[in-house]
Design a protein around this motif. Sequence first.
Motif, PDB file in Angstrom:
ATOM      1  N   ALA A 245     -19.577  51.253 -13.844  1.00 25.52           N
ATOM      2  CA  ALA A 245     -19.066  50.095 -13.207  1.00 25.52           C
ATOM      3  C   ALA A 245     -20.060  48.986 -13.538  1.00 25.52           C
ATOM      4  O   ALA A 245     -19.787  47.680 -13.780  1.00 25.52           O
ATOM      5  CB  ALA A 245     -18.712  50.118 -11.670  1.00 25.52           C
ATOM      6  N   GLY A 246     -21.300  49.393 -13.044  1.00 23.58           N
ATOM      7  CA  GLY A 246     -22.295  48.373 -13.248  1.00 23.58           C
ATOM      8  C   GLY A 246     -22.478  48.039 -14.751  1.00 23.58           C
ATOM      9  O   GLY A 246     -22.843  46.814 -15.063  1.00 23.58           O
ATOM     10  N   ALA A 247     -22.404  48.889 -15.548  1.00 25.08           N
ATOM     11  CA  ALA A 247     -22.598  48.873 -17.218  1.00 25.08           C
ATOM     12  C   ALA A 247     -21.524  48.007 -17.924  1.00 25.08           C
ATOM     13  O   ALA A 247     -21.607  47.399 -18.810  1.00 25.08           O
ATOM     14  CB  ALA A 247     -23.051  49.978 -17.580  1.00 25.08           C
TER      15      ALA A 247
ATOM     16  N   LEU B  29     -20.590  44.491 -20.798  1.00 27.07           N
ATOM     17  CA  LEU B  29     -20.123  44.936 -21.900  1.00 27.07           C
ATOM     18  C   LEU B  29     -18.693  44.476 -22.212  1.00 27.07           C
ATOM     19  O   LEU B  29     -18.082  44.027 -23.242  1.00 27.07           O
ATOM     20  CB  LEU B  29     -19.872  46.597 -21.980  1.00 27.07           C
ATOM     21  N   LEU B  30     -17.600  44.443 -21.023  1.00 31.78           N
ATOM     22  CA  LEU B  30     -16.242  44.051 -21.008  1.00 31.78           C
ATOM     23  C   LEU B  30     -16.508  42.604 -21.526  1.00 31.78           C
ATOM     24  O   LEU B  30     -15.472  41.853 -22.276  1.00 31.78           O
ATOM     25  CB  LEU B  30     -15.489  44.404 -19.988  1.00 31.78           C
ATOM     26  N   ALA B  31     -17.106  41.703 -20.862  1.00 31.10           N
ATOM     27  CA  ALA B  31     -17.059  40.277 -21.102  1.00 31.10           C
ATOM     28  C   ALA B  31     -17.722  39.967 -22.416  1.00 31.10           C
ATOM     29  O   ALA B  31     -17.086  39.102 -23.283  1.00 31.10           O
ATOM     30  CB  ALA B  31     -18.274  39.744 -19.899  1.00 31.10           C
TER      31      ALA B  31
ATOM     32  N   GLY C  56     -12.101  39.525 -20.491  1.00 32.58           N
ATOM     33  CA  GLY C  56     -12.462  38.670 -19.447  1.00 32.58           C
ATOM     34  C   GLY C  56     -11.902  39.181 -18.029  1.00 32.58           C
ATOM     35  O   GLY C  56     -12.787  39.067 -16.969  1.00 32.58           O
ATOM     36  N   LYS C  57     -10.539  39.183 -17.876  1.00 29.03           N
ATOM     37  CA  LYS C  57      -9.954  39.928 -16.799  1.00 29.03           C
ATOM     38  C   LYS C  57     -10.529  41.258 -16.034  1.00 29.03           C
ATOM     39  O   LYS C  57     -10.738  41.399 -14.932  1.00 29.03           O
ATOM     40  CB  LYS C  57      -8.375  40.066 -16.931  1.00 29.03           C
ATOM     41  N   TRP C  58     -10.587  42.076 -17.112  1.00 22.48           N
ATOM     42  CA  TRP C  58     -11.146  43.530 -16.722  1.00 22.48           C
ATOM     43  C   TRP C  58     -12.591  43.367 -16.285  1.00 22.48           C
ATOM     44  O   TRP C  58     -13.212  44.050 -15.383  1.00 22.48           O
ATOM     45  CB  TRP C  58     -11.162  44.607 -17.900  1.00 22.48           C
ATOM     46  N   ALA C  59     -13.227  42.455 -16.731  1.00 18.86           N
ATOM     47  CA  ALA C  59     -14.753  42.285 -16.443  1.00 18.86           C
ATOM     48  C   ALA C  59     -14.757  41.621 -15.183  1.00 18.86           C
ATOM     49  O   ALA C  59     -15.605  42.022 -14.237  1.00 18.86           O
ATOM     50  CB  ALA C  59     -15.519  41.319 -17.427  1.00 18.86           C
ATOM     51  N   ALA C  60     -13.826  40.805 -14.911  1.00 21.95           N
ATOM     52  CA  ALA C  60     -13.838  40.097 -13.659  1.00 21.95           C
ATOM     53  C   ALA C  60     -13.445  41.131 -12.485  1.00 21.95           C
ATOM     54  O   ALA C  60     -14.102  41.118 -11.391  1.00 21.95           O
ATOM     55  CB  ALA C  60     -12.789  39.096 -13.514  1.00 21.95           C
ATOM     56  N   VAL C  61     -12.436  42.398 -12.824  1.00 25.85           N
ATOM     57  CA  VAL C  61     -12.124  43.001 -11.670  1.00 25.85           C
ATOM     58  C   VAL C  61     -13.242  44.072 -11.700  1.00 25.85           C
ATOM     59  O   VAL C  61     -13.558  44.257 -10.412  1.00 25.85           O
ATOM     60  CB  VAL C  61     -10.758  43.983 -12.218  1.00 25.85           C
ATOM     61  N   CYS C  62     -14.087  44.575 -12.701  1.00 29.41           N
ATOM     62  CA  CYS C  62     -15.103  45.412 -12.403  1.00 29.41           C
ATOM     63  C   CYS C  62     -16.190  44.601 -11.444  1.00 29.41           C
ATOM     64  O   CYS C  62     -16.990  45.074 -10.691  1.00 29.41           O
ATOM     65  CB  CYS C  62     -15.663  45.695 -13.597  1.00 29.41           C
ATOM     66  N   GLY C  63     -16.462  43.216 -11.853  1.00 27.71           N
ATOM     67  CA  GLY C  63     -17.350  42.428 -11.188  1.00 27.71           C
ATOM     68  C   GLY C  63     -17.121  42.361  -9.768  1.00 27.71           C
ATOM     69  O   GLY C  63     -17.935  42.545  -8.900  1.00 27.71           O
ATOM     70  N   GLY C  64     -15.999  42.005  -9.508  1.00 25.69           N
ATOM     71  CA  GLY C  64     -15.389  41.999  -8.113  1.00 25.69           C
ATOM     72  C   GLY C  64     -15.687  43.478  -7.221  1.00 25.69           C
ATOM     73  O   GLY C  64     -16.208  43.384  -5.849  1.00 25.69           O
ATOM     74  N   ALA C  65     -15.358  44.450  -7.824  1.00 24.68           N
ATOM     75  CA  ALA C  65     -15.837  45.883  -7.136  1.00 24.68           C
ATOM     76  C   ALA C  65     -17.103  46.108  -6.905  1.00 24.68           C
ATOM     77  O   ALA C  65     -17.667  46.507  -6.056  1.00 24.68           O
ATOM     78  CB  ALA C  65     -15.099  46.808  -8.138  1.00 24.68           C
ATOM     79  N   VAL C  66     -17.978  45.439  -7.846  1.00 26.85           N
ATOM     80  CA  VAL C  66     -19.366  45.803  -7.795  1.00 26.85           C
ATOM     81  C   VAL C  66     -19.956  44.989  -6.761  1.00 26.85           C
ATOM     82  O   VAL C  66     -20.747  45.150  -5.966  1.00 26.85           O
ATOM     83  CB  VAL C  66     -20.256  45.454  -9.150  1.00 26.85           C
ATOM     84  N   VAL C  67     -19.435  43.537  -6.660  1.00 30.45           N
ATOM     85  CA  VAL C  67     -19.685  42.714  -5.612  1.00 30.45           C
ATOM     86  C   VAL C  67     -19.429  43.152  -4.191  1.00 30.45           C
ATOM     87  O   VAL C  67     -20.208  42.915  -3.211  1.00 30.45           O
ATOM     88  CB  VAL C  67     -19.152  41.283  -5.922  1.00 30.45           C
ATOM     89  N   LEU C  68     -18.291  43.739  -4.130  1.00 32.31           N
ATOM     90  CA  LEU C  68     -17.581  44.242  -2.808  1.00 32.31           C
ATOM     91  C   LEU C  68     -18.708  45.331  -2.503  1.00 32.31           C
ATOM     92  O   LEU C  68     -18.949  45.441  -1.278  1.00 32.31           O
ATOM     93  CB  LEU C  68     -16.333  44.710  -2.975  1.00 32.31           C
ATOM     94  N   SER C  69     -19.200  46.395  -3.417  1.00 40.43           N
ATOM     95  CA  SER C  69     -19.928  47.104  -2.946  1.00 40.43           C
ATOM     96  C   SER C  69     -21.142  46.754  -2.347  1.00 40.43           C
ATOM     97  O   SER C  69     -21.875  47.471  -1.349  1.00 40.43           O
ATOM     98  CB  SER C  69     -20.411  48.168  -4.194  1.00 40.43           C
TER      99      SER C  69
END
Length: 376
Positions: A108-110, A114-116, A121-134
């Motif tokens: 998730a962190g990597a 990579l997705l960006a 962009g949308k998938w990168a935002a989803v993963c980024g949101g999950a990482v921030v939530l963690s």
Amino acid sequence: PARCAAAPAAAAAATIIVAMMAGREKKSVATPEPKPAATAAFKRGPLRRGQPSFWLPATDRWGQPAGTSGKDADAAVDPPVVMPLRLRVLAYVTMLVFNLAFIVGPLAGAAVPLLALLGYGKWAAVCGGAVVLSFLMPATEWKITRKVGQLWYQYFDFRHNVAFGAEMGQEELDSKYIIAMHPHGIIPMQAVLWTSFCDQYMHDLYGFGAAASITQYIPFLRNILGWLSAGPADFKTILHGLTKRDKNLFILPGGVAEIFVAAPGSDQITLRVKKKGLLALAFKTGSHLVPTFVFGGNDLLSQLATAGGVLEMVSRKVFRGGLTLFWGRWGTPMPYQCKISMVLADPIPVEKKVRAALTMAMALTLSLTQTRTQTR
């Protein structure tokens, strides 16, 4: 039985050698005033099954009917653990979640950058949101997680060598301990078993754990380890926990190096003789070392990496954490259904002379080698 009898020798040899060689520091460490050694600590007996008394309240932690004294050794039985389907399913889910955290977290962190870069962009935002939530979620101790390992008792036919009806005495409670467990294993699921075992059978011994510092920066994994009271394994943090927080320490001294020698059917461990700090901590805090060996700790999973390979080199030099591809039953992160026995030895007072302790460690190592040769 012979292998189990050799367990304290194995763990003692590994722990003492690591600790003694760790004492080769240029600066001397002040030795505290000697304190009485804990005698007959953790009253040991024949191997017994761990009983999930939190999840099966009809029995106590010794497998006896709830409400009985649990002290009569003559009447003691060692019943098999029988859990209802719903609890077995919960056990499978928690084991998968724990192991998947070691895969999903790093990915998730990597995946965010990579997705960006690839234009997702949308998938990168989803993963980024999950990482921030963690990282927004607390990674502090959550006591209910101490009970999770009890769900795994039946799956691993988990056994320990704490004597029936044993309770820790005041002399033992007044001492401080560093529980040094071998082997590390590919994924240290035995550490989760330890949290439940310690909370259940030696509640007052429960303290904090130490994990590779990089785990504090891995999404989701940092939360799970934090809930289990595990923090970074740096000298300053551990010293603070032993002194300022006045807690006992649980640590896997084999560390990253021991990950890459783990394989099903092997009890191999790694002696990191050049690693500094363990003995210094013991002397500085007046803590006793408690060698602990987990039979079956290397049988939980298989892996792609091997000792001395490229993945080990990259892991130790770059990430300072284990980087490997692992699998269990059916090629999934589900661990193999192997038997696990956790064996504790008597605490080793650190006031003993280094030379004498090192000599004893060498003798124990020779004894272990001979015993394993005879039993295999």
